[in-house]
Design a protein around this motif. Structure first.
Motif, PDB file in Angstrom:
ATOM      1  N   ALA A  64       0.842  -1.200   0.000  1.00 28.23           N
ATOM      2  CA  ALA A  64       0.000   0.000   0.000  1.00 28.23           C
ATOM      3  C   ALA A  64       0.872   1.244   0.000  1.00 28.23           C
ATOM      4  N   GLY A  65       0.521   2.194  -0.837  1.00 23.46           N
ATOM      5  CA  GLY A  65       1.246   3.456  -0.877  1.00 23.46           C
ATOM      6  C   GLY A  65       2.529   3.429  -1.672  1.00 23.46           C
ATOM      7  N   VAL A  66       2.840   2.292  -2.295  1.00 23.93           N
ATOM      8  CA  VAL A  66       4.064   2.186  -3.096  1.00 23.93           C
ATOM      9  C   VAL A  66       3.707   2.414  -4.560  1.00 23.93           C
ATOM     10  N   ASP A  67       4.444   3.303  -5.203  1.00 20.13           N
ATOM     11  CA  ASP A  67       4.277   3.531  -6.630  1.00 20.13           C
ATOM     12  C   ASP A  67       4.832   2.312  -7.367  1.00 20.13           C
ATOM     13  N   PRO A  68       4.054   1.662  -8.229  1.00 18.83           N
ATOM     14  CA  PRO A  68       4.557   0.485  -8.943  1.00 18.83           C
ATOM     15  C   PRO A  68       5.837   0.756  -9.729  1.00 18.83           C
ATOM     16  N   LYS A  69       6.069   2.014 -10.100  1.00 16.27           N
ATOM     17  CA  LYS A  69       7.307   2.359 -10.806  1.00 16.27           C
ATOM     18  C   LYS A  69       8.519   2.258  -9.880  1.00 16.27           C
ATOM     19  N   GLU A  70       8.288   2.190  -8.575  1.00 16.42           N
ATOM     20  CA  GLU A  70       9.365   2.086  -7.581  1.00 16.42           C
ATOM     21  C   GLU A  70       9.641   0.633  -7.197  1.00 16.42           C
ATOM     22  N   VAL A  71       9.054  -0.329  -7.926  1.00 15.08           N
ATOM     23  CA  VAL A  71       9.186  -1.752  -7.600  1.00 15.08           C
ATOM     24  C   VAL A  71       9.956  -2.471  -8.699  1.00 15.08           C
ATOM     25  N   GLU A  72      10.880  -3.340  -8.294  1.00 13.54           N
ATOM     26  CA  GLU A  72      11.625  -4.185  -9.226  1.00 13.54           C
ATOM     27  C   GLU A  72      11.394  -5.644  -8.851  1.00 13.54           C
TER      28      GLU A  72
END
Length: 151
Positions: A64-72
């Motif tokens: 929650a609250g994490v931008d998918p662009k910030e996920v690898e």
């Protein structure tokens, strides 16, 4: 032995979590970042569910609250690695906390499967704060090998 190592890892995660919370508390008391050099920021571990069907493993990660662009997402053999960062939401510099349970900063989660996965067929989707990763199992086909009886 593995159980003991798991308990050891869990203790370290708890220690680093308390360290981060104390750092945030000191920052709050100072009304700004403290003047001393902060400890190296350790990644937090997001909660996840892992289940399997006959054809795939599924990993559901609460982000929650994490931008998918910030996920690898990485595949390393039988391991799935999810890492990224949850950025703090803007808030007033002076705040009085009653409860602090939300983790911010870098996160890291590693899942090791019991079977090989089709790394080129892994799919991920992000909806309503949940990252759902489908990891199809590698199919091992059985075929009979003929024996050459010639000279």
């Amino acid at each position: 032995m593995e159980e003991a190592m798991g308990q050891f890892d869990s203790l370290w995660e708890e220690f680093f979590s308390m360290q981060r919370e104390m750092q945030r508390f000191v920052e709050h008391l100072a009304g700004k970042r403290p003047s001393f050099a902060p400890f190296a920021e350790e990644p937090w571990v997001p909660a996840c569910d892992v289940f399997e069907t006959d054809v795939a493993f599924f990993v559901v990660v609460e982000l929650a609250g994490v931008d998918p662009k910030e996920v690898e997402i990485f595949i390393q053999g039988k391991k799935l690695v999810v890492r990224g960062e949850r950025r703090e939401i803007p808030s007033p510099p002076k705040r009085d906390y009653y409860l602090m349970e939300i983790h911010f900063g870098p996160f890291y989660r590693e899942i090791e499967f019991e079977e090989d996965i089709e790394d080129t067929a892994v799919r991920a989707r992000y909806r309503n704060g949940f990252l759902v990763i489908e990891c199809p199992k590698k199919h091992v086909w059985e075929r009979r090998v003929p024996i050459d009886e010639g000279a």
